[in-house]
Design an enzyme around this catalytic site. Sequence first.
Site, PDB file in Angstrom:
ATOM      1  N   GLY A  67      19.701 -20.105 -15.840  1.00 19.42           N
ATOM      2  CA  GLY A  67      18.659 -19.167 -15.416  1.00 19.42           C
ATOM      3  C   GLY A  67      19.019 -17.777 -15.907  1.00 19.42           C
ATOM      4  N   CYS A  68      18.788 -16.773 -15.089  1.00 21.55           N
ATOM      5  CA  CYS A  68      19.125 -15.395 -15.453  1.00 21.55           C
ATOM      6  C   CYS A  68      20.595 -15.302 -15.841  1.00 21.55           C
ATOM      7  CB  CYS A  68      18.822 -14.472 -14.273  1.00 21.55           C
ATOM      8  SG  CYS A  68      19.487 -12.808 -14.463  1.00 21.55           S
ATOM      9  N   PHE A  69      20.866 -14.771 -17.041  1.00 26.93           N
ATOM     10  CA  PHE A  69      22.264 -14.788 -17.494  1.00 26.93           C
ATOM     11  C   PHE A  69      23.132 -13.687 -16.903  1.00 26.93           C
ATOM     12  CE2 PHE A  69      20.548 -13.069 -21.878  1.00 26.93           C
ATOM     13  CZ  PHE A  69      20.129 -11.897 -21.291  1.00 26.93           C
ATOM     14  N   TRP A  70      22.557 -12.755 -16.179  1.00 25.61           N
ATOM     15  CA  TRP A  70      23.379 -11.700 -15.563  1.00 25.61           C
ATOM     16  C   TRP A  70      24.382 -12.293 -14.573  1.00 25.61           C
ATOM     17  CZ3 TRP A  70      18.902  -7.868 -13.987  1.00 25.61           C
ATOM     18  CH2 TRP A  70      18.395  -7.258 -15.137  1.00 25.61           C
TER      19      TRP A  70
END
Length: 260
Positions: A67-70
């Site tokens: 998902g969001c790579f952060w």
Amino acid sequence: LQFLYFIGCFLTFILTQMGNSCSKAISTSCAQAADTVFRKEGIHYVLKTPFRKPACGTQETAYFATGCFWGAEAVMWKTKGVVTTSVGYMGGYHPKPTYDVICGGNSGHAETVKVVYNPAVVSYCDLLKIFWSSHDPTQGNRQGRDVGTQYRSAIFTTTDDQRALAQGSKAAYEKALLFHNKNKITTEIKPAPVYHYAEEYHQQYLAKPGSRQYCSAQPTGIRVPPESEWGVSSNLLKRNESILGTNLPKSMCANGACSL
């Protein structure tokens, strides 16, 4: 510069009230300003190691999309034995993907974390356990509030060992999820294609001053079965047996919230 920084932070605050598939686009303003002030080109903001250089010596490379790579990158850089991490785009067909391009939904890329690690300190089995337990791999082209093919779950393998372990762990974890009345796993597993580094301001984003502490990952809370239940050969397990055991970093993301 300070004026732009505070404008970016104000926009970040406004955006926290919104939830859409590309809600990160404006929220990166603070991190961009931080990059301008603090960045050393190609040096990991937390680990202080080069993140653009390939693995060397006995180091190995793994690629995961949750998902969001952060938040996904933050979990990995906290792992003992990880040499460096970065974020980028993989698995699509656009020759030069950018954040704006993938947000358009037409590039086919997944937001991906590249992990360079020392296999004498952390094994690929350890990394797989972190991968499965740090998101919900049953959600298809989404993760929590983030919707789009760029947010799909994926493992991009670099060796035959990685492929066999990824597939074995997937089968075992899916069995555990189904036992708890969850859906089937939708995680894509395939040989690693070209890795395109994301823009500099996305690298180690959550560690930078002024960053928006956002993460949409939704871990299932269900334990990943031990490697002995993955259905792979004993020789393969011996080469990649768990080193960290249960001493693994926990996902910092749950129910759309992030904490460092």
